[in-house]
Design a protein around this motif. Sequence first.
Motif, short mmCIF file in Angstrom:
data_model
loop_
_atom_site.label_atom_id
_atom_site.label_comp_id
_atom_site.label_asym_id
_atom_site.label_seq_id
_atom_site.Cartn_x
_atom_site.Cartn_y
_atom_site.Cartn_z
N GLU A 103 41.79 40.11 48.53
CA GLU A 103 43.07 40.63 48.53
C GLU A 103 43.52 39.06 49.07
N ARG A 104 43.56 38.35 49.64
CA ARG A 104 44.36 37.32 50.60
C ARG A 104 44.49 36.50 49.02
N ASN A 105 43.41 36.44 48.63
CA ASN A 105 43.49 35.00 47.41
C ASN A 105 43.87 36.04 46.29
N ASN A 106 44.24 37.17 46.07
CA ASN A 106 44.79 37.44 44.72
C ASN A 106 43.78 37.51 43.68
N SER A 108 42.39 39.92 41.73
CA SER A 108 42.57 40.97 41.02
C SER A 108 43.58 40.55 40.10
N ALA A 109 44.59 39.66 39.63
CA ALA A 109 44.93 38.52 39.01
C ALA A 109 44.86 37.88 38.17
#
Length: 516
Positions: A103-106, A108-109
Amino acid sequence: MSQNNPAPINTNSTYDKDDEIDLLGLLRALLKTWKVWFVALVLVSAIFGAVKAIQTLATTPETVYSKPIRLTFPNAHLQQFPSGAKFAHSDIIAPAIAQQVFERNNLSAYGLKISDFQRGLSATPYSPTYPLIIERYSRRLSDKRLTVENIADLQKQMDEEIVQATAGEVLISWRLDKHVIPIGVAEKVLADLPALWAEKAIKEKGVLEIQAHLTTAKSLNLTLIKEEELLIAGDILTDKINLLRGNINELSQFEGSQTIADPKTGMRLNDLNNALDDLSNYDIASVLASIRIQGLSNFPELSKYYYTDKLNRLNIKLKGLEYEASSVRDSYRQPNTSAGLGADGNTNNQMLAPQLNSDILDKLASLSGDLEREKYNQQLNQRWLSLTRQISTVKSTIAETEQLLAAIKHPTNANPGAIEALAQAKARLPGILNQLTEYFDVSERIASQMRTELVGIKDELFVPVSNSVLENKTSISIKELLITWIALMFLTSVLVIPTCMIRNALKAKSLQQTNL
């Protein structure tokens, strides 16, 4: 008389030339196939190249990003924190940590799912020399001339080298087979994983705290000791000194503890132990010597009942220790005692089993029974020695208690110096208590100092071995590609050339029959 004549030789017989292999004709027939053969090779090569190109375009090459780190705290190679808590390398990539990093490094993008991210992570002991060690000892252990003792020695050497080679270094890897991630993002992900693990371990679990279970100066009930009968107060002081010795022994178990000094007094553990010996053998002994020898007591009846009860408890304890020691000795003498070994008899070399060949494993397996029995016997022997020392200590205490009880029953209170001796002992007692309190504080300060010095880098569990990330992309193997292509060319030649030769021969025969 008739005579047998040999059979006449038929000189008119002819040699059938059709039975002879015409090599020149075979060569001509072979050369006639070159056009078809060449076209077949070109066609197969084109198809092979097109298939490989499609595979390369249709699939994303596998990429592995790796980052080695070095654990900086003591006993890291034993997978144990300074607090005594155990850890595994997989804790660095635990699901909770991976979720936060994701989540911290996103991530999922980039089309990644958390399940794909977790599945691609791994944390393993890092040692470039590990495979070389396994290979070297595998060759040495494969020698048929080795005895059981030689194999055991080599196995021990290999274990020691592997422990040293893998001590404290971990390789964190992230494998990607369907997605493309920028190397900058991969570097941040692999840096966040151990950082977040260390942060949680330090703040939430307190893994850098020295869990030595120390007895503090608060255990000293100064009022009780000052007001208690002097003979009984002496026993209390002896018990407290033993507790302080337990502190020293507890701290001594930590690697490098003997070099840690108290920041206030400069005392090390060895100095503290020597000072405690002086306090016990001289200060306290000189205060209590005259009182013990003469049996001096302000309340003789109270002292007599106390030491009578103490003597009874010591005798009960002695019987229990002697019974246990006898049982251990009997078990040691029995031939089949290894059955009770249990899980402690397991070796820690199971991780090496897949690395060694079957012959070596057979040799090692033959050692297991003897090694387990020997280990169990050693445990029994150590236990018996420990019980023997305890029995000796209890017997010595019983003898001292009996002498003291006899002195109390026949006191010399009428001696003019008796009252003065009691007064002097009472006057020196506060100074002894203050010194003992200070020694307890010294042990606490040394433990606090150990937390900072033994960890190496304050409030950190690791340092990166390299600031850059290792990138390994799966590429097409030129060697494998050439071998496959050559094999296809060979199979094509084997199929095309004989087929063309047969076809040409049939056509030639058909033309010959037409001309006739």
